[in-house]
Scaffold this active site. Sequence first.
Site, PDB file in Angstrom:
ATOM      1  N   CYS A 223       0.829  -1.141  -0.192  1.00 55.25           N
ATOM      2  CA  CYS A 223       0.001   0.174  -0.053  1.00 55.25           C
ATOM      3  C   CYS A 223       0.662   1.154  -0.016  1.00 55.25           C
ATOM      4  O   CYS A 223       0.326   2.291  -0.188  1.00 55.25           O
ATOM      5  CB  CYS A 223      -0.921   0.131   1.024  1.00 55.25           C
ATOM      6  SG  CYS A 223      -2.290  -1.209   1.026  1.00 55.25           S
TER       7      CYS A 223
ATOM      8  N   GLU B 158       2.652   2.874   2.426  1.00 55.52           N
ATOM      9  CA  GLU B 158       3.011   3.718   3.505  1.00 55.52           C
ATOM     10  C   GLU B 158       4.180   3.469   4.347  1.00 55.52           C
ATOM     11  O   GLU B 158       4.671   4.300   5.219  1.00 55.52           O
ATOM     12  CB  GLU B 158       1.772   3.839   4.499  1.00 55.52           C
ATOM     13  CG  GLU B 158       1.664   2.341   5.357  1.00 55.52           C
ATOM     14  CD  GLU B 158       0.907   1.238   4.418  1.00 55.52           C
ATOM     15  OE1 GLU B 158       0.295   0.419   5.254  1.00 55.52           O
ATOM     16  OE2 GLU B 158       0.672   1.372   3.287  1.00 55.52           O
TER      17      GLU B 158
END
Length: 682
Positions: free
Chosen positions: A370, A372
């Site tokens: 994702c 992050e």
Amino acid sequence: MTDEIPWGPTGELVYNRTYARTKPDGSKETWPETVERVVDGNLALVDRRHMLEGEREDLVRLMTKFKVLPAGRHLWASGVKNAQHLFNCWVAGWPEKISDHFQFTFMRLMEGGGVGANYSNHYLEGYPEVVNPLRVEIVCDPEHVDYQAMKDVGILSEHYSHDWAGAYAIEDSREGWAAALVDLIDTHYRPGTVHYQRVYDVSRIRPQGAKLKTFGGVASGPLPFAVMLQKVANIFSEYAGITLDGIAAMEVDHAIAQCVVAGGVRRSARMSMMHWDDYQIDKFINIKASTGEHWTTNISVEVDDEFWRLAKEGYGSFAVAREDMPKQKRAHRVLKALSEGAVRNGEPGMWDSSLSNVGEPNRVVCTNPCGEITLEPWEPCNLGHINLAAFVTPAGKTDYLDLIRAHRLMTRFLIRATFSEVADPKSREVLDRNRRIGVGHLGVASYLALTGSRYSEAPGDKRFTQFLREMAAEVDSEAERFAHDLRIPVPVKKRTIAPTGTVAKMPGVSEGIHPIFSRYFIRRVRFNLNSDMAELRRLAAEGYEIEKDLFAPNTEVVSIPTKDTLVQAVEELGWDEEIVESADELTLHQLLAFQALYQMCWADNAVSFTANVHPDAYEAEDVAADLKRFAGLIKGSTIFPESSFPQAPYERITKQQYESAAAKAVEDGVDEECANGACPIK
């Protein structure tokens, strides 16, 4: 008890489907029972003398009310005897033996995690040439339940019997499957190999549909694994006499992920990266469109300071040396491809490795799926979240004392989690050395609206930027105190923003730092046919549209007309719904400015953020201009056009269309897919 829990509209459904474990008597956990299991499991990871007075009670209170929420993997696995697999996602490196990379990827995916990898060819150029082309022959006992199904699709060998003593008998475990994969890959590199048929016996593998206890879901049976072995052998055989390149390695990992996704609860999640100056970068950027494959991964281009220096200068600029002009041409071509992909289908994304390595003691090479957390090879991400919206009082004020307490306690929670067991010694070494954590926020758009602020005005709001810096300082100071108390290194980095797709659905607040997608929309939710059939039948009975997933096997898609819950909350306060700004009301510049705000004032790790835009509103040149404008301020970008493909996770509709559907308002505006702003890994 259910009435006392502040569930979001679909929060209890998501919890029961995703995180509630089965108890010894066969019943499901309740949310308070899950919270106690998670908290007690976490506190038990270090000696009780390191616990603060009242720490357990505060954690239970905050988590029960959804004020703090660790990442979904903690909710699923914390406190589970012999199964505390607490880390969501990893990065697979390129060690001395290439099969170690693929073994690591296979194991982590089978555990339900996500895996990122950087396929730039400078990581693979030191490997030896593939020595042997091989043919995989699959054999199976005719008494096996799945024998006929395998025979019908032609996967079984016509030349070997399951009784042959020379067959490699595959054990029915994750380790057994991975060992067989390693055996195959190592045989491709083994000098002196005489027999080029490698025979694998799948008789011991449990049949399709058998229950998987540790990670949930049901077994896929031997067929997907057999197909994977043949695909992997075909890829390596094509490279006999030459070195495996980045694209081929990516194809192997895709074959592995396809095998994993064929069974179990979760879809596989991967991140694939390649450096902008790699000789295969053009093929990498277009790989999904050109092959129709690689749906198991997100793809992002690794850029750096040199890329931005060259991309910002026009052709023929005196600022670019003559010897750099070929590189500049490639930089402009890659930026054009990034920008065109953004307005076409959202891929590839961009990851800035120069900015990401600032403050790192060792080089980070990729992000989790994702985006992050930027990670060293073998390192896991370790996430927990503060629900800002839950700290807004009925008067629209912020409960600062409890909010500070929440930041401190989540910091301690995640540091304790670094003591949990990991399966691979390489991961243990980097985890002990870095102690990296990721304290994040969710419900940010909700928080702003409920305190009377507009999303677009936050980057220029000095009170909000100061608020973020103060909360960041609380995390840092608590991390330093607790690390010193435990006599471990202070975490190398501590703060992030994750998409929080599934966990944000439980309280029903906005996901991560995303604005709502639209006030009214159709949300499409993916369900696994093997494990979610009861829920699918219920939704069908309620009249929701259900269709087969066009991209993932064993998956169905449910379309749900939705009114965003934040709009409802604002209306209940007597305010105009227009204080809630949706993504279609924000420019790309405003969206990236909000991401940059959080990157500069909050996150020392990265910020996972998807800028959802209308495809007709922007040309590729507009996107390129904004990317150059925010170069050096954001560590990565994903720009995603609404309705860019069939069965898009969300589709904007009008208020009138929603009302005519007479549908129940069920959720906020971002789906569970990593590429679109949320994470499928629990």
